[in-house]
Enzyme design. Structure first.
Site, PDB file in Angstrom:
ATOM      1  N   GLU A   1       1.243  -0.535  -5.172  1.00  0.00           N
ATOM      2  CA  GLU A   1       0.324   0.571  -5.423  1.00  0.00           C
ATOM      3  C   GLU A   1       1.189   1.830  -5.437  1.00  0.00           C
ATOM      4  OE1 GLU A   1      -3.458   3.014  -3.582  1.00  0.00           O
ATOM      5  OE2 GLU A   1      -1.926   2.152  -2.302  1.00  0.00           O
TER       6      GLU A   1
ATOM      7  N   ASP B   1       0.824  -1.204   0.000  1.00  0.00           N
ATOM      8  CA  ASP B   1       0.000   0.000   0.000  1.00  0.00           C
ATOM      9  C   ASP B   1       0.863   1.260   0.000  1.00  0.00           C
ATOM     10  OD1 ASP B   1      -2.659   1.338   0.469  1.00  0.00           O
ATOM     11  OD2 ASP B   1      -1.633   1.969   2.297  1.00  0.00           O
TER      12      ASP B   1
END
Length: 755
Positions: free
Chosen positions: A484, A431
């Protein structure tokens, strides 16, 4: 033999023990040599009497130096082959002496590897381990807290009183203590006394299980006891290139996929009833599903939809549901909201049995400030940078790991390996990578510190990510590591030996934003925005991209996918079908968020579950059927996935028909030369005679049409396919004349040449 040894120094030791200021209890407690004999010293706060029991004798111990230090003399070293009987307030119990188990748990090699950041299985030493020492069952506690003045184990075993079980400080800032008699399920924390005298109760950073929120204690839990049945799956995974496989991912949040009534039985894997975990205060009468219930419901659902993988939003233990799992406090434990660690292992095992891989969201970029977590752990900025310009995300209210510290990197890299080793996961999605790579991420001028070259790149984070990916693929060559990363940082999916970050996939955030911007436009004005749907191919082969329509795009007022679409309901459904079909035929692996597969209407709400009642309506059934068939088509046609990252796998036929908002292209499979033709019409205007060039003459079968009635469309199409005409267009001698339904995507496959 009862001899009392009066030592002034013991009075000071006793004082420090009673004030939780002693860092070396082994120096005075347990068996201690004295001339030609052995003194046995026992630290037992609030005891009135203590008796030493060996196989040969019983000795009532005395306390001449401190009221809670009891001692006696033996002729020989008893090792740890003795017990003590304790009387507290008239209540007696018998136990082994924790300070008689003196052998170091963390060996020299372990300490060395940890100190240099290369102990890839450090969780086998750190934390709380059920083990046996000299035939005595108990738990070995091991903690890294180099700046602590003292550390104690607290829990139900000592009424959460830190005076009872002080730990021994070893080299390298490691604290250890073996406590006999503890068992699985017992609660514990560490009480840490700082140099300044402050006292903190901390959960175990390496704890394998924690209490259900809002409680914060760690739970003693076994590892390595689960019986796996996925050996064939793991072997096949690690002996093939995952990038040359179809990857279609169902992203989900376990706590908001589906709820159950609080009145329904809540049964664990042993068939035992236990208290239900409420879904949320705002939804009374509902509870979270267990890992077992989720396995029974999610796995057949995902398998029927045809997805190859499930991506779970973070399931590492976290205290606040509203963080969606992205503010982790229990890095080495799956959340107890849904059950035990072994019940999560069973969930993964069941997924593998049904041919479904598991990807976890992993959050090494930051951590919360919760008092029981990593923040200011031992009275120092141990895990985070001390300077808030480097160590704090003010906008998020979280802290940033100090990637320059070897032990901190070790904590994170080993954590990555832990999830693959202990829970057999198949991939991770890291993330917010951009927040790690840039020192000025979400920071105004003056609130960040440039690197040694004067730039904004965070070289420490780069080296950490490279190390993490290198170690991951060293241990698990068939793993997925997905970034990401929302910027144009170069080399995200390049190998580390080519100075890349070492991921093997990167979410294509640019594609996602361009697509959503395009589809939110009134179809009649899309002709002015054709670049939105074609630009991605210009950079598509610079990285290994995964196309994602994620949870971030259906929250905070952005609307769910269906409600982003313009027009009346019919157009909203048709646009949704067209977007999904374009996504599935565009180069790149696929990820969509739960609810998109049937046209969820409401925004995602972490406190609620999905609108399953929508499946009572045909248009929503149609979208679900479309996703089923897209996944089946995708897996059946290698042209759609085998050559995702090679320019050979994609070729435009025509991307310049702005006026009609129509695009056409080919997907090619490199081994046997098969190809597919894809034509997309992104306006509500159908075209009855739309001609495109094709490379070979023959018959082109229409194998997929988003406008089919079974998906809720108007059922326009090409009667099963079209034969070519000798008509030169788009640079090809042959062409086909197609009917393009409104807001549709067609997929055609070359079947045979003309005679």
């Amino acid at each position: 033999m009862t001899v009392s040894i009066l030592l002034d120094s013991l009075k000071d030791d006793g004082q420090r023990l009673s004030e939780c200021r002693h860092e070396s209890p082994f120096s005075i407690l347990g068996p201690q040599p004295f001339k030609d004999k052995w003194i046995i010293r026992i630290w037992m706060p609030e005891a009135s009497e203590v008796e030493l029991i060996t196989q040969q004798t019983k000795i009532k111990l005395q306390n001449p130096n401190h009221e809670w230090i009891f001692e006696g003399v033996l002729e020989k070293d008893p090792g740890n082959d003795y017990q003590i009987k304790v009387n507290r307030g008239g209540i007696e119990h018998v136990q082994h002496d924790p300070w008689s188990f003196r052998k170091e748990w963390m060996g020299e090699i372990d300490r060395h590897l940890f100190a240099e950041g290369n102990h890839h299985h450090i969780w086998r030493k750190m934390g709380a381990h059920l083990t046996e020492i000299n035939k005595k069952q108990g738990v070995m506690f091991c903690l890294w807290a180099p700046h602590a003045k003292s550390v104690s184990v607290i829990g139900d075993l000592n009424s959460w009183d830190g005076r009872h079980h002080p730990m021994q400080k070893r080299l390298g800032g490691i604290w250890e203590l073996f406590i006999p008699g503890l068992s699985e399920g017992d609660l514990y924390k560490y009480e840490i006394r700082t140099e300044k005298g402050h006292c903190y109760e901390k959960a175990d950073p390496y704890g394998f299980q924690h209490e259900v929120r809002p409680a914060k204690s760690s739970v003693i839990s076994k590892i390595d006891s689960f019986q796996w049945n996925d050996q064939s799956w793991i072997s096949n995974r690690d002996n093939r290139d995952p990038l040359e496989q179809p990857i279609s991912v169902y992203e989900m949040h376990l706590g908001s996929w589906m709820h159950a009534s609080s009145d329904d039985p809540f049964i664990n894997s042993n068939g035992e009833h236990r208290a239900p975990v409420p879904a949320a205060d705002m939804k009374p009468g509902s509870r979270l599903l267990t890992y077992k219930e989720l396995a029974n419901k999610v796995i057949p659902y995902v398998k029927e939809r045809g997805f190859t993988h499930i991506e779970l939003m973070p399931i590492s233990e976290h205290p606040f549901d509203g963080s969606w799992g992205y503010q982790v406090t229990g890095w080495y434990a799956p959340t107890s909201r849904f059950g035990s660690p072994d019940e999560f292992r069973a969930f993964v095992d069941s997924c593998h049995k049904e041919g479904i891989g598991i990807i976890l969201d992993w959050v090494p970029g930051h951590f919360p400030k919760d008092q029981h977590g990593l923040a200011y752990f031992d009275g120092s900025h141990l895990y985070e940078h001390s300077d808030p310009r480097v160590g704090e995300h003010k906008e998020w209210g979280t802290l940033i790991f100090n990637y320059s510290r070897n032990e901190v990197r070790n904590f994170l890299v080993a954590n990555l390996i832990f999830w693959f080793d202990q829970f057999h996961i198949d991939g991770i999605r890291v993330d917010a990578v951009a927040s790690m790579l840039y020192k000025d991420y979400l920071r105004p001028e003056g609130e960040w510190i440039p690197n040694e070259d004067g730039g904004n790149e965070n070289f420490e984070a780069v080296r950490f990510l490279q190390q993490a990916n290198h170690v991951l693929f060293q241990h698990f060559p068939g793993a997925l590591s997905i970034a990401e990363e929302s910027t144009t940082w170069s080399g995200v999916t390049k190998p580390t030996d080519m100075d890349g970050l070492g991921f093997n996939l990167k979410w294509n955030m640019g594609w996602m934003h361009d697509m959503l911007d395009y589809f939110e436009i009134d179809p009649w004005f899309r002709q002015f925005n054709q670049n939105n749907i074609t630009f991605s191919i210009c950079y598509n082969f610079t990285e290994n991209f995964m196309l994602a329509l994620s949870h971030d795009e259906v929250v905070h007022g952005k609307s769910h996918l269906l409600h982003k679409m313009p027009g009346d309901d019919w157009q909203k459904y048709a646009n949704t079908r067209a977007l999904l079909a374009y996504m599935w035929t565009h180069p790149g692996k696929k990820t969509i968020f739960m609810g998109m597969e049937f046209g969820q209407r409401q925004e995602w709400n972490v406190w609620d579950d999905l609108q399953w009642d929508l499946l009572n309506y045909e248009p929503h059934k149609g979208i679900q059927k479309l996703v089923d068939d897209l996944n089946n088509l995708y897996k059946r046609e290698p042209a759609l996935w085998r050559n995702d990252f090679d320019e050979y796998g994609f070729q435009w036929i025509d991307c310049d028909d702005n006026k009609n908002s129509v695009i056409s292209f080919m997907r090619r499979e490199k081994t046997d030369g098969e190809w597919l033709v894809i034509v997309a019409n992104f306006t509500p205007q159908n075209h009855s005679n739309y001609r495109i060039g094709v490379p070979v003459d023959g018959f082109y079968e229409e194998i997929f049409n988003t406008d089919a009635s079974q998906y809720g469309g108007s059922n326009l199409g090409n009667m099963g396919g079209k034969s070519t005409d000798l008509y030169n267009i788009h640079g090809y001698e042959n062409s086909i004349d197609l009917c393009l339904p409104p807001l549709s995507v067609l997929v055609l496959k070359h079947k045979s040449k003309k005679n």
